[in-house]
Structure formats: C-alpha cells, structure tokens
Enzyme design. Sequence first.
Site, PDB file in Angstrom:
ATOM      1  N   TYR A  63     -62.191 -36.732  13.428  1.00  0.00           N
ATOM      2  CA  TYR A  63     -60.910 -37.225  12.837  1.00  0.00           C
ATOM      3  C   TYR A  63     -61.129 -39.144  12.151  1.00  0.00           C
ATOM      4  CZ  TYR A  63     -58.959 -32.644  14.055  1.00  0.00           C
ATOM      5  OH  TYR A  63     -59.138 -31.385  14.331  1.00  0.00           O
ATOM      6  N   SER A 210     -52.341 -26.675  13.880  1.00  0.00           N
ATOM      7  CA  SER A 210     -50.986 -26.371  13.240  1.00  0.00           C
ATOM      8  C   SER A 210     -50.079 -25.293  14.004  1.00  0.00           C
ATOM      9  CB  SER A 210     -51.595 -25.728  11.930  1.00  0.00           C
ATOM     10  OG  SER A 210     -53.066 -26.669  11.628  1.00  0.00           O
ATOM     11  N   GLY A 215     -45.184 -29.130  11.207  1.00  0.00           N
ATOM     12  CA  GLY A 215     -43.996 -29.419  10.839  1.00  0.00           C
ATOM     13  C   GLY A 215     -42.581 -29.318  10.472  1.00  0.00           C
ATOM     14  N   LEU A 216     -42.940 -27.492   9.719  1.00  0.00           N
ATOM     15  CA  LEU A 216     -41.942 -27.340   9.595  1.00  0.00           C
ATOM     16  C   LEU A 216     -40.993 -26.318  10.628  1.00  0.00           C
ATOM     17  CD1 LEU A 216     -41.371 -25.105   6.566  1.00  0.00           C
ATOM     18  CD2 LEU A 216     -42.874 -23.633   7.216  1.00  0.00           C
ATOM     19  N   GLY A 219     -37.869 -27.861  11.245  1.00  0.00           N
ATOM     20  CA  GLY A 219     -36.474 -26.901  11.087  1.00  0.00           C
ATOM     21  C   GLY A 219     -36.232 -28.387  10.586  1.00  0.00           C
TER      22      GLY A 219
HETATM   23  N1  LIG Z   1     -59.879 -27.623  13.862  1.00  0.00           N
HETATM   24  C1  LIG Z   1     -59.343 -26.934  13.063  1.00  0.00           C
HETATM   25  O1  LIG Z   1     -60.128 -26.878  11.705  1.00  0.00           O
HETATM   26  C2  LIG Z   1     -58.038 -28.337  13.280  1.00  0.00           C
HETATM   27  C3  LIG Z   1     -57.315 -28.505  11.733  1.00  0.00           C
HETATM   28  C4  LIG Z   1     -55.860 -28.396  11.155  1.00  0.00           C
HETATM   29  C5  LIG Z   1     -55.134 -29.175  12.647  1.00  0.00           C
HETATM   30  N2  LIG Z   1     -56.092 -28.841  13.967  1.00  0.00           N
HETATM   31  C6  LIG Z   1     -56.039 -29.653  15.488  1.00  0.00           C
HETATM   32  O2  LIG Z   1     -54.471 -28.843  15.699  1.00  0.00           O
HETATM   33  C7  LIG Z   1     -53.948 -30.464  15.816  1.00  0.00           C
HETATM   34  C8  LIG Z   1     -52.560 -30.037  15.833  1.00  0.00           C
HETATM   35  O3  LIG Z   1     -52.150 -29.581  13.452  1.00  0.00           O
HETATM   36  P1  LIG Z   1     -51.059 -30.298  12.911  1.00  0.00           P
HETATM   37  O4  LIG Z   1     -50.972 -31.935  13.472  1.00  0.00           O
HETATM   38  O5  LIG Z   1     -52.456 -29.657  11.758  1.00  0.00           O
HETATM   39  O6  LIG Z   1     -50.116 -29.641  12.760  1.00  0.00           O
HETATM   40  P2  LIG Z   1     -49.639 -29.316  14.106  1.00  0.00           P
HETATM   41  O7  LIG Z   1     -49.361 -29.439  15.168  1.00  0.00           O
HETATM   42  O8  LIG Z   1     -48.011 -27.864  13.234  1.00  0.00           O
HETATM   43  O9  LIG Z   1     -47.934 -30.549  13.659  1.00  0.00           O
HETATM   44  C9  LIG Z   1     -47.684 -31.641  14.138  1.00  0.00           C
HETATM   45  C10 LIG Z   1     -46.738 -32.501  13.177  1.00  0.00           C
HETATM   46  O10 LIG Z   1     -45.312 -32.052  13.013  1.00  0.00           O
HETATM   47  C11 LIG Z   1     -44.299 -33.304  12.765  1.00  0.00           C
HETATM   48  N3  LIG Z   1     -44.050 -32.983  14.284  1.00  0.00           N
HETATM   49  C12 LIG Z   1     -44.502 -32.731  16.374  1.00  0.00           C
HETATM   50  N4  LIG Z   1     -42.896 -32.445  16.788  1.00  0.00           N
HETATM   51  C13 LIG Z   1     -42.452 -32.680  16.345  1.00  0.00           C
HETATM   52  C14 LIG Z   1     -40.594 -32.374  16.437  1.00  0.00           C
HETATM   53  N5  LIG Z   1     -40.343 -32.327  17.452  1.00  0.00           N
HETATM   54  N6  LIG Z   1     -39.862 -33.066  15.919  1.00  0.00           N
HETATM   55  C15 LIG Z   1     -40.502 -33.816  14.355  1.00  0.00           C
HETATM   56  N7  LIG Z   1     -41.530 -32.974  14.181  1.00  0.00           N
HETATM   57  C16 LIG Z   1     -42.271 -33.079  14.889  1.00  0.00           C
HETATM   58  C17 LIG Z   1     -45.722 -34.434  13.498  1.00  0.00           C
HETATM   59  O11 LIG Z   1     -45.548 -34.305  11.647  1.00  0.00           O
HETATM   60  P3  LIG Z   1     -44.279 -35.490  11.695  1.00  0.00           P
HETATM   61  O12 LIG Z   1     -43.809 -36.967  11.880  1.00  0.00           O
HETATM   62  O13 LIG Z   1     -45.680 -36.682  10.490  1.00  0.00           O
HETATM   63  O14 LIG Z   1     -43.233 -34.932  10.857  1.00  0.00           O
HETATM   64  C18 LIG Z   1     -46.700 -33.447  13.366  1.00  0.00           C
HETATM   65  O15 LIG Z   1     -47.285 -34.907  13.774  1.00  0.00           O
HETATM   66  C19 LIG Z   1     -54.397 -31.259  14.978  1.00  0.00           C
HETATM   67  O16 LIG Z   1     -54.014 -32.740  15.919  1.00  0.00           O
HETATM   68  C20 LIG Z   1     -55.711 -31.411  15.306  1.00  0.00           C
HETATM   69  O17 LIG Z   1     -55.883 -31.825  16.581  1.00  0.00           O
HETATM   70  C21 LIG Z   1     -57.378 -28.602  14.066  1.00  0.00           C
END
Ligand SMILES: NC(=O)c1ccc[n+]([C@@H]2O[C@H](COP(=O)([O-])OP(=O)(O)OC[C@H]3O[C@@H](n4cnc5c(N)ncnc54)[C@H](OP(=O)(O)O)[C@@H]3O)[C@@H](O)[C@H]2O)c1
Length: 322
Positions: A63, A210, A215-216, A219
């Site tokens: 990152y 994720s 973010g799906l 809602g």
């Molecule tokens: N090991 C790996 O290969 C790998 C891969 C991917 C991720 N990760 C880790 O997993 C973590 C989380 O994954 P992710 O960012 O892919 O997905 P996530 O946590 O499922 O989604 C996060 C995104 O959802 C939205 N969100 C979060 N809370 C919200 C709320 N209360 N209301 C509305 N929207 C909200 C925001 O995006 P917006 O504001 O843009 O809508 C936020 O950036 C990463 O930070 C990383 O540490 C690891």
Amino acid sequence: MVTTRRLGRTDFEITPIGLGCLPFGGPGVTDRFYATITQPVATEIVRAALAGGITWFDTAEMYGKGHCERTLTTALREHGIEPGRVTIATKWTPLLRRASSIGRTIGARHAALQGYPVDLHQIHMPHGGFSSIASQVRTMAELRAAGKIGAIGVSNFSAAQMERAHQVLREYGLPLASNQVQINFVERGIEREGVLEAARRLGVTLIAMSPLRTGLFTGAFHDDPSRLTSMRRIRRRLAGFNARTLARTAPLIDELRAIGTAYGATVGQVALSWLTTFYGDTVVAIPGASKPRHAAESAAAMDLRLTEKELDRLDELSRGLS
Ligand SMILES: NC(=O)c1ccc[n+]([C@@H]2O[C@H](COP(=O)([O-])OP(=O)(O)OC[C@H]3O[C@@H](n4cnc5c(N)ncnc54)[C@H](OP(=O)(O)O)[C@@H]3O)[C@@H](O)[C@H]2O)c1
C-alpha cells in the site's frame, strides 16, 4: 468494554474489529481502488477508530511502499499513542521476489513504521514469488527469532498452504497466527474450501479483509445506485458492483436494515457484527474507512449483540449469494 480475542495462539490480544488502512496508501495500488486520503483525514480516521475502542491496524508494504505505514504511525504519534500500545499488522509483498527479500526489506518496514513495531508480519499472497512458501515462512521465523517481528501470518492462503506454513513454523516452536482472506456475505469460500476448518483445528485467526465487500454491505449503493458511476473501475469490477448485484443482494440489505433499526444500528454495523460473531472467535474483521464516520461506525459494531435467530436469518439469506 469490548472483549478482546487472542490472535491465533500468540500472546497478542486484539479487538474483533481492527482498522483496514489500505485507503491510506496513496499512489500505486491504493489509488486504483480508492480516492487519495490526506494525512489530516487519515489522522481523524485513526482518532475515530481509537475512540471507538479499536486496538489494531492492518497495513502493507504494497500500500504505497511505506506510504500507508507512515501515514498510520504519524496519526498514532499525533494522538500520543506510544509504540506497543496498539497492535500493528503489515505485510511483505512476494511478487517477483525471493524469500531473502523479507529480511532485506524488514528495515524499510521498521523505518516506515517510525518506531512502532511490526507486531504481525504477513506474507501478502501465496503466489508470484520465486521461493517456496516453506522458505518464505522459514525466513519469517528467523526474523521472529531475531526479535524483529512479533508474530507471523499469511494472506490469501488456501487450507493446504496454511497447513504447510503451520508445519514449517512448528519446527521453530512458533504458531501461525493468522490468515487474511476475503470473507463477507457473498464470499464464503472459507466454509467450502476447508480454510475455516483448518483455522479452527490449527488455532489460526482468520482476518476478514473487505468485510463490507468494499462498501456493498453498507447499503449506500442500494440507496443511491448513481454512486456506482463515480467508483474506480477496478473496485467496481472486482467487487462485482452492478445493477444485478444490487438486485440480488437487496433482500439481504433489507433484512440488515430491519435488524439494525431495532438496535439503532446501521446496515454496515449489523454486517460486521454478523461476521465477527457467526464464526465464533475464529474470524475478526478489518473494515476500511475513507471518512472518520466510517471508522466510528465500524468500531461501534463491536457493541452490537445479535440474537441466534438474527444470525441464522442472515446466514440463510446470504447462502444463495456466495
Ligand atoms: N490481504 C489482501 O490481499 C487485502 C486485499 C484487500 C483489502 N485488504 C485489507 O482489508 C481492508 C478492508 O478492505 P476493503 O477496503 O477492500 O473493503 P471494506 O472494508 O469491505 O470496505 C471499505 C470501504 O467501504 C466504504 N465504507 C466503510 N464504512 C462505511 C460506512 N459506514 N458507510 C458507508 N460506506 C462505508 C468506504 O468506501 P468509500 O468511502 O469509498 O465508499 C470504505 O473505504 C483494507 O483496508 C486492507 O487492510 C487486504
């Protein structure tokens, strides 16, 4: 007061929800998925996470090649958090590298973390490297023996790959602490592919990346589908954000919302509570946040207590989606 959990069979205690710091990564991998976040915003996101009781943070070399680690630890320092008071998980990138690069890059990890320790060092993915998983894990064990890292984890590993890593670490008397994999209502491969069973048997924590399916499961896109058009293309494609996905998941979102209304909780909070309760202590989650409000909401999900009936109902609704 949130009950903490042991990170695998290590001495680290972590909250069921940590903060995913991918959005702090800046140029490179992060900005293909998310808009760039400035240091002041990141500092406020970290403040909200800490205030909500979150005690650990997930970052990675990938990152922004140190940018994410520096942004996180700058924020922690600004809040007066002494090194060692929170748990930091980072990752080594194996792509086109040999295992020896783990030792060669640990100094860069420490430099980017600015005095905060590498509590958990993870192998970011099982593929793409020039050395076997066994040699990568052995190098990690050597770093642990040298006191350079606190615990060893992996990411995106299958059940068989976890077993292999566990076996190698056993020769050193060390546990495999964790496997970071995607787990959410539409991604439940851990149940079918043996990862959950192996994690429980070996005492390995599964870190759900994720957890909100980027973010799906907040809602927000069901409420306002026009937001899909401003989303980064790769994020839209990888998470399958489209009208069909919104339609398929709508009944689940309705149920999350109905359950949440009874508790004064949001859709995302119910989703995170389900994920960190349904699988017992084995699964913890690292939701990302682009706004302080997101981190505050995710942290507050740790106070929610869903009933067995609610857990089962969500399980049932999500089964057809995964
Ligand atoms: N090991 C790996 O290969 C790998 C891969 C991917 C991720 N990760 C880790 O997993 C973590 C989380 O994954 P992710 O960012 O892919 O997905 P996530 O946590 O499922 O989604 C996060 C995104 O959802 C939205 N969100 C979060 N809370 C919200 C709320 N209360 N209301 C509305 N929207 C909200 C925001 O995006 P917006 O504001 O843009 O809508 C936020 O950036 C990463 O930070 C990383 O540490 C690891």
